[in-house]
Design a protein around this motif. Structure first.
Motif, PDB file in Angstrom:
ATOM      1  N   THR B 292       0.805  -1.213   0.000  1.00 36.44           N
ATOM      2  CA  THR B 292       0.000   0.000   0.000  1.00 36.44           C
ATOM      3  C   THR B 292       0.839   1.266   0.000  1.00 36.44           C
ATOM      4  O   THR B 292       0.289   2.352  -0.013  1.00 36.44           O
ATOM      5  CB  THR B 292      -0.905   0.024   1.245  1.00 36.44           C
ATOM      6  OG1 THR B 292      -0.088  -0.135   2.393  1.00 36.44           O
ATOM      7  CG2 THR B 292      -1.915  -1.094   1.182  1.00 36.44           C
ATOM      8  N   ARG B 517     -11.885  -6.045  -8.339  1.00 32.62           N
ATOM      9  CA  ARG B 517     -12.355  -4.941  -7.517  1.00 32.62           C
ATOM     10  C   ARG B 517     -13.199  -5.418  -6.339  1.00 32.62           C
ATOM     11  O   ARG B 517     -13.120  -4.917  -5.232  1.00 32.62           O
ATOM     12  CB  ARG B 517     -13.152  -3.983  -8.407  1.00 32.62           C
ATOM     13  CG  ARG B 517     -13.671  -2.762  -7.708  1.00 32.62           C
ATOM     14  CD  ARG B 517     -13.075  -1.484  -8.243  1.00 32.62           C
ATOM     15  NE  ARG B 517     -11.632  -1.438  -8.269  1.00 32.62           N
ATOM     16  CZ  ARG B 517     -10.940  -0.468  -8.839  1.00 32.62           C
ATOM     17  NH1 ARG B 517     -11.554   0.480  -9.475  1.00 32.62           N
ATOM     18  NH2 ARG B 517      -9.631  -0.461  -8.827  1.00 32.62           N
ATOM     19  N   SER B 520     -10.933  -6.337  -3.798  1.00 34.63           N
ATOM     20  CA  SER B 520      -9.999  -5.312  -3.312  1.00 34.63           C
ATOM     21  C   SER B 520     -10.705  -4.212  -2.529  1.00 34.63           C
ATOM     22  O   SER B 520     -10.091  -3.547  -1.712  1.00 34.63           O
ATOM     23  CB  SER B 520      -9.219  -4.710  -4.479  1.00 34.63           C
ATOM     24  OG  SER B 520     -10.108  -4.056  -5.345  1.00 34.63           O
ATOM     25  N   GLU B 521     -12.031  -4.009  -2.774  1.00 35.20           N
ATOM     26  CA  GLU B 521     -12.734  -2.970  -2.016  1.00 35.20           C
ATOM     27  C   GLU B 521     -12.602  -3.181  -0.511  1.00 35.20           C
ATOM     28  O   GLU B 521     -12.179  -2.255   0.196  1.00 35.20           O
ATOM     29  CB  GLU B 521     -14.219  -2.940  -2.420  1.00 35.20           C
ATOM     30  CG  GLU B 521     -14.480  -2.439  -3.820  1.00 35.20           C
ATOM     31  CD  GLU B 521     -14.261  -0.943  -3.959  1.00 35.20           C
ATOM     32  OE1 GLU B 521     -14.760  -0.194  -3.103  1.00 35.20           O
ATOM     33  OE2 GLU B 521     -13.568  -0.523  -4.905  1.00 35.20           O
ATOM     34  N   GLN B 524      -9.469  -2.103   1.258  1.00 35.10           N
ATOM     35  CA  GLN B 524      -9.103  -0.697   1.474  1.00 35.10           C
ATOM     36  C   GLN B 524      -8.897  -0.391   2.944  1.00 35.10           C
ATOM     37  O   GLN B 524      -8.008   0.364   3.322  1.00 35.10           O
ATOM     38  CB  GLN B 524     -10.195   0.223   0.902  1.00 35.10           C
ATOM     39  CG  GLN B 524     -10.250   0.232  -0.607  1.00 35.10           C
ATOM     40  CD  GLN B 524      -8.920   0.556  -1.242  1.00 35.10           C
ATOM     41  OE1 GLN B 524      -8.261   1.498  -0.853  1.00 35.10           O
ATOM     42  NE2 GLN B 524      -8.490  -0.239  -2.212  1.00 35.10           N
ATOM     43  N   ALA B 527      -5.680  -1.468   3.977  1.00 32.43           N
ATOM     44  CA  ALA B 527      -4.656  -0.548   3.464  1.00 32.43           C
ATOM     45  C   ALA B 527      -4.481   0.642   4.397  1.00 32.43           C
ATOM     46  O   ALA B 527      -3.357   1.037   4.702  1.00 32.43           O
ATOM     47  CB  ALA B 527      -5.047  -0.077   2.064  1.00 32.43           C
ATOM     48  N   GLY B 528      -5.632   1.172   4.862  1.00 38.72           N
ATOM     49  CA  GLY B 528      -5.546   2.306   5.774  1.00 38.72           C
ATOM     50  C   GLY B 528      -4.775   1.961   7.026  1.00 38.72           C
ATOM     51  O   GLY B 528      -3.873   2.688   7.452  1.00 38.72           O
TER      52      GLY B 528
END
Lengths: 502, 584, 103
Positions: B292, B517, B520-521, B524, B527-528
């Protein structure tokens, strides 16, 4: 030269130079500048001459053991501890005198400075050689009085006056406590000779403990043991830089040596002395490091870091006093010597920056941390010296501070006690903490954008650079080859162990 | 003095002499400084290479110091000579690279002196047989690393990064300090070989403190869990420094320490499991963070932490040989990746991968070598990274629990994914800017080409490498196999094919990222969290804030009022009396 | 006998120390603090004489006390000189007012 005479000369020379320098200075003050310079040279030459008797005494002490000299009923005896202290004092005294030649030039009352500096050295040499408690106190008091005057040297600076009077009152209270302790011992034993007392100490009972407590607290003021340390940051930051170096490098250590001598006598009365030293060692490290962490004035930061460094010495001596391990005492004395060099170097480097940036333009500003920005460009040698001193104080190899700390820590581990192992780990963590304030200073000096003060700074005189180079060599060389000092630290350690009855 | 002793002296002494000379040459003569630095580092590299055939477990140098410092002994054993060779050879390549990279920079003297000082200290660290010297060199490498990270002192981020690296590695260093002291207290010697031989003599609890102290030291030095936060921040250093110190050499010191003392500690209950856990957590967490990040150097830094995690895991699983072989491969391909990243950054003027894109056409040589390094990092056959990673996974199969192996194989997939993401964002795709990037300079190429060749062929030496370790490490019980045996074993092992499958999946995930997608949504959120480094930054900050606040509050204690000061003295007296009368 | 000389001196010594320390702790006037310090030193001298009297070495005790008087005088002189200077520079002897160096 026979060692007894040499010992006498070692004390007489600096003490004798003191009034001579003062009188030359006074007499010539209003007449000719040329003669006035003689006062400086009298002091410098005398301090350098002291090396000769030191050599003869030192050789005798290292080869044949303690050298003693008798004047009436007073016995002066130079043993390992005395030798280490005297050697450190004479070395640092010489370097500081050279440094002061230009630092103190044309200050008001310069002749007093050159009178008091050798007197301070002489008193400390005497303190190292005292063999009875009262004599020890007299030298101690003499050292204290000379240092009061030196701290308050800039007598038109309010800060210096304030620091001076506070230092005087606290230190005097400490020496009164010591006096009470001595009178208790005198009451119980009828003698004050350290050697005779040691055998009688087991019969002192609770009064012996009280006397020990008085010694610990009384000498503790001078040795800057937390929480009796509050005079130190003021005095160190307000004194002329050469005196800061002397105060931090040898005066507080002389207090420590006096305390160890006095407590050693009482070692038979209790087993807790070593533990108390360890306790104060921990307090000193924590408080010293934390207080230094947020300081904004360089000299004040260095002053607080002295607290922490004394803490390491206390731990070394404490381990020796409780367990009889020679590595602890040797490490402690090694650190004492190294600290005189490292902290002396740091104060002299800071002092030469103060001189170049402010004093030479007639300003008495304190050296702030921001003033160091980019100092390496204009003052490469000074910046390098200060960096090395700071990193050595933080205990990074290959510099001498690392080596002495290692020896102290090793002694702690050698006891095989879990509590002491944790203490050593704690001390190690404290070293890491101390890097939190040493390292950013180093970074500042190597910036590319110089501070306003540095841009306008004056050059630094050779006589200021010379002592810095000498100390730099000590710090670096002892870092590469630490055993070069063991001829000095080993006799001191065995004297200390003998003092504590091991 | 024998031949080996001479070589050891040269390997350590030449860089240090060079450091002095570069410093002495002064910043007014940059050409002389470049030349001196290159000469001395290359000479040290040659000396280290000459040392390899002399490997033995006999003490080559012994300087009696005695007292609290032990005897300064140096042993050119397998671990030592090969790591010394890596330090000096990669070191000299990094110095050569710097000739282009640092051209026209101010304060070159400080830069080169610190690098050369580091090279000598690193060689000393791995060659010495004295725990005191190990600690000493350990601290010197920390000192130089700090000085070089904050080389750009005017940049507050660089200073903060340097301080962080210094403080964290020093914190870990306390573990090593405690271990070395304990070893002397109980065995009466600082010799490493004595500790390895007599480890059973130590009381169990003492050996435990020793083992876990060393683990803490190693984790801090190698930027492993939970100390992994300093390495990404250390990327403020000039890139050759990142390649040398923070990828190829110093960070390996932790793995080296674990490998060196593995025979002494393997019997300590829970130690091997703890080592594997540390390695596994570092590997997987950092791989996700690499996925990320947008800063090119930070991606590489995370991947270094992750790969070091593999090595630590391998040591814990008993695969000392596998871990050292991966260390060998990793040093080469990661130095290559960092140096070529340095060339990219030098040319593009930014470290943000979002502003790169499409640089491949302008920098064909750099692209070629970077891709080679990336493929090795991803673990694709037949590059060196493939062989060593498979060896580690096999060690994990025999020496560790299955679920950890599963995590490590999963991490291999993530590694492939972030590697391709990185290559794509830098060299392919749409150019983000219309700036013209020039290809690497001559000295840069001189440094890059040998590393690229090494990445391609270094696995061929696995046979001699194993024999060297087997013959010179009497306590480790390493059994050497020939290249053919190892290759055959790897090809036949099912874990290899599983791993390759997962790597292929990772690759596919990047190619099909648009279609994925749906998957991968939800990622997120991860990732944060991973951008804030899973909360470890937060802990660091809290610790620092707490210390600073404590220090600030304590300052109120210095009242400056005389009565309070006198009260403190009286209190001291009474506290001492109280303690004494309580009868200790 | 409660009122023998020894007991009186013990009481006086302890009393002096108490007064001195109390005075130094509560007074805000620098001059009074110096006076307190002097009282404490005098108490210490008494303690010496007392010890000498009790263990029959009064002559040695007297010589020690004399030495203390000498050093104590020097300390007093320096202290008073500094107090005078403080008063000149700060215009006050209040120790709160002259506590500019802190933290």
């Amino acid at each position: 030269m026979n060692p007894q005479m040499a010992l006498l000369w070692m004390i007489i020379l600096p003490l004798g130079a003191s009034p001579v320098a003062y009188m030359i200075g006074r007499l010539s003050y209003n007449r000719s500048k040329g003669l006035f310079g003689l006062a400086r040279w009298v002091t410098l030459v005398t301090v350098m001459l002291t090396w000769i008797p030191l050599f003869f005494v030192g050789r005798a002490v290292v080869i044949d053991g303690p050298v003693s000299f008798k004047v009436g009923r007073i016995v002066m005896e130079m043993d390992g501890i005395g030798l280490l202290l005297s050697a450190t004092v004479v070395l640092l005294g010489t370097l500081v005198t050279i440094f002061s030649l230009s630092y103190m030039k044309d200050e008001e009352g310069e002749e007093k400075y050159y009178a008091l500096l050798p007197a301070l050295c002489g008193m400390m040499i005497g303190l190292g050689c005292a063999r009875d408690l009262f004599n020890l106190w007299v030298w101690f008091e003499g050292m204290a009085i000379t240092s009061y005057l030196l701290v308050a040297f800039y007598r038109d600076q309010p800060g210096a006056l304030e620091a001076g009077i506070k230092y005087l009152v606290q230190s005097a209270v400490g020496s009164v406590l010591v006096l009470f302790g001595i009178s208790i011992i005198f009451l119980k034993a009828g003698t004050l000779d350290l050697v005779e007392l040691r055998e009688m100490a087991s019969g002192f009972g609770p009064l012996g403990l009280a006397a020990g407590a008085l010694f610990l607290a009384g000498f503790g003021v001078k040795a800057a043991m937390v929480p009796a340390h509050t005079w130190l940051p003021d005095a160190h930051s307000q004194a002329p830089s050469g005196i800061s170096a002397m105060l931090s490098g040898v005066v507080i250590e002389a207090g420590l040596v006096a305390m160890l001598r006095a407590l050693g006598v009482l070692s038979a009365t209790s087993t807790a002395w070593g533990a108390l030293l360890l306790m104060f060692g921990v307090l000193n490290m924590v408080v010293g490091n934390l207080m230094a962490l947020r300081q904004t004035q360089v000299k004040r930061m260095l002053a607080y870091s002295s607290l922490a460094q004394v803490g390491y010495m206390l731990i070394g001596f404490g381990v020796s006093a409780s367990y009889g391990l020679s590595n602890g005492a040797a490490g402690g004395f090694f650190h004492l010597f190294n600290h005189a060099m490292m902290k002396g170097l740091a104060f002299l480097a800071a002092g030469s920056l103060i001189y170049a940036l402010y004093l030479s333009r007639g300003k008495h500003n304190p050296l702030m941390v921001e003033d160091l920005d980019g100092a390496a460009q204009r003052y490469p040698l000074t910046a390098f010296a200060l960096s090395v001193a700071l990193l050595a104080l933080g205990g990074l190899p290959p510099l001498s501070g690392f080596m002495s700390k290692w020896q102290i820590f090793l002694a702690g581990a050698e006891t095989r006690s879990t509590a002491l192992l944790w203490l050593v780990i704690f001390a190690g963590l404290n070293s890491v903490l101390s890097l939190g304030y040493y390292a950013p200073l180093v970074n500042r000096m190597y910036r590319r954008q110089p501070s306003e003060a540095v841009k306008e700074g004056k050059p630094i005189a050779v006589s200021m650079a010379l002592p810095m180079v000498a100390m730099l060599l000590f710090v670096v060389v002892l870092g590469f080859w630490p055993v070069w000092m063991s001829w000095l630290t080993a006799p001191a350690a065995s004297s200390l162990l003998a003092g504590f009855g091991f | 003095m024998n031949y080996a002793a001479l070589c050891i002296g040269l390997v350590i002494g030449l860089p240090w002499l060079g450091a002095l000379l570069v410093w002495w040459a002064g910043d007014g003569r940059p050409r002389l400084q470049h030349t001196l630095a290159v000469l001395f580092s290359v000479a040290a590299g040659v000396a280290a290479a000459l040392l390899i055939p002399l490997g033995s477990h006999e003490t080559a140098v012994k300087i009696s110091v005695g007292g609290a410092f032990g005897d300064f002994t140096f042993v050119p054993d397998g671990l030592g000579v090969f790591l010394a060779a890596i330090a000096t050879v990669v070191g000299s390549l990094a110095v050569i690279f710097s000739v282009d990279y640092m051209k026209g920079e101010a304060q070159l003297g400080r830069y080169y002196a610190m690098i050369l000082f580091f090279i000598g200290a690193m060689a000393g660290l791995v060659l010495t047989n004295n725990l005191f010297l190990i600690f000493l060199f350990w601290e010197i490498t920390a000192l130089t690393s700090y000085a070089l990270i904050s080389f750009y002192n005017d940049d507050p981020k660089a200073v903060a990064g340097g301080m962080k690296a210094l403080i964290i590695t020093q914190l870990g260093g306390v573990g090593l300090l405690a271990g070395a002291l304990i070893s002397y207290a109980y065995l009466g010697s600082f010799e490493v070989s004595v500790l390895l031989e007599k480890a059973e003599v130590l009381p169990e609890s003492v050996l435990g403190i020793l083992a876990f102290g060393f683990l803490i030291a190693a984790a801090a030095k190698s930027s492993q869990f939970p100390f992994q936060t300093w390495l990404p921040d250390a990327m403020e250093a000039p890139t050759p420094v990142s390649a040398l110190i923070h990828a190829a050499t110093m960070v390996n010191a932790g793995v080296y320490l674990l490998a060196r003392f593995y025979p002494a500690f393997e019997g300590v209950p829970g130690w091997r499991e703890a080592v594997m856990l540390v390695g596994m957590l570092s590997a997987v967490l950092s791989a996700i963070m690499a996925l990320t990040a947008y800063d090119l150097k930070r991606v590489l830094a995370y991947s270094t932490v992750s790969q070091l995690g593999y090595m630590v895991y391998a040591v814990g699983a008993g695969g000392v040989f596998a871990s050292q072989f991966h260390l060998f491969s990793h040093s080469i391909f990661k130095a290559l990746l960092f140096l070529s990243a340095g060339a990219v950054i030098h040319a593009a003027g930014t470290r943000d991968m979002r502003q790169m894109g499409g640089l491949g056409k302008q920098m064909p040589v750099v692209r070629a070598v970077f891709v080679i390094g990336a493929l090795a990092l991803a673990g694709l056959p037949v590059l060196n990274g493939f062989w060593s990673k498979e060896l580690i996974l096999e060690a994990g199969l025999t020496g560790g629990p299955a679920w950890m192996l599963g995590v490590m194989i999963f991490t291999a997939g993530v590694t492939a994914l972030y590697t391709f993401r990185c290559v794509y964002m830098v060299f392919y795709g749409q150019p983000a800017q219309n700036r013209h990037a020039h290809d690497a300079g001559m000295f840069m190429k001189i440094a890059l080409i040998p590393l690229a060749l090494g990445t391609l062929v270094s696995w061929l030496v696995v046979g001699p490498f194993g024999r060297l370790l087997e013959e010179t490490l009497p306590f480790h019980g390493i059994h050497a196999h020939s290249l053919g045996d190892i290759a055959l074993e790897i090809v036949k092992a099912p874990v290899t094919w599983i791993a390759l499958g997962v790597i292929a999946l990772g690759l596919a995930a990047w190619v099909l990222r648009k279609q994925l997608r749906l998957v991968s949504e939800p990622l997120q959120g991860v990732a944060g969290v991973s951008r804030s480094s899973f909360g470890f930054e937060f802990i660091n900050r809290k610790v620092v804030d707490f210390t600073q606040q404590l220090a600030e509050d304590l300052r109120a204690g210095q009242t400056g009022v005389l009565s309070w000061n006198l009260l403190a003295i009286v209190v001291t007296l009474f506290v001492v009396i109280a303690i004494l009368s309580l009868g200790v | 006998m409660i009122f023998n000389l020894i007991n009186v001196v013990v009481v006086v010594t302890v009393g002096l120390v108490g007064i001195a320390i109390y005075g130094m702790l509560v007074s805000r006037n620098l001059m009074k603090i110096v006076v307190g310090l002097q009282l404490a030193v005098k108490a210490a001298m008494l303690a010496f004489i007392l010890s000498g009297r009790l263990n029959g070495k009064i002559d040695e005790a007297q010589s020690l006390a004399l030495t203390v008087i000498v050093t104590d005088t020097v300390v007093a002189v320096v202290a008073l000189a500094l107090v005078v200077q403080v008063r000149r520079k700060f215009g006050t002897l209040d120790i709160k007012a002259i506590s500019t160096l802190r933290r």
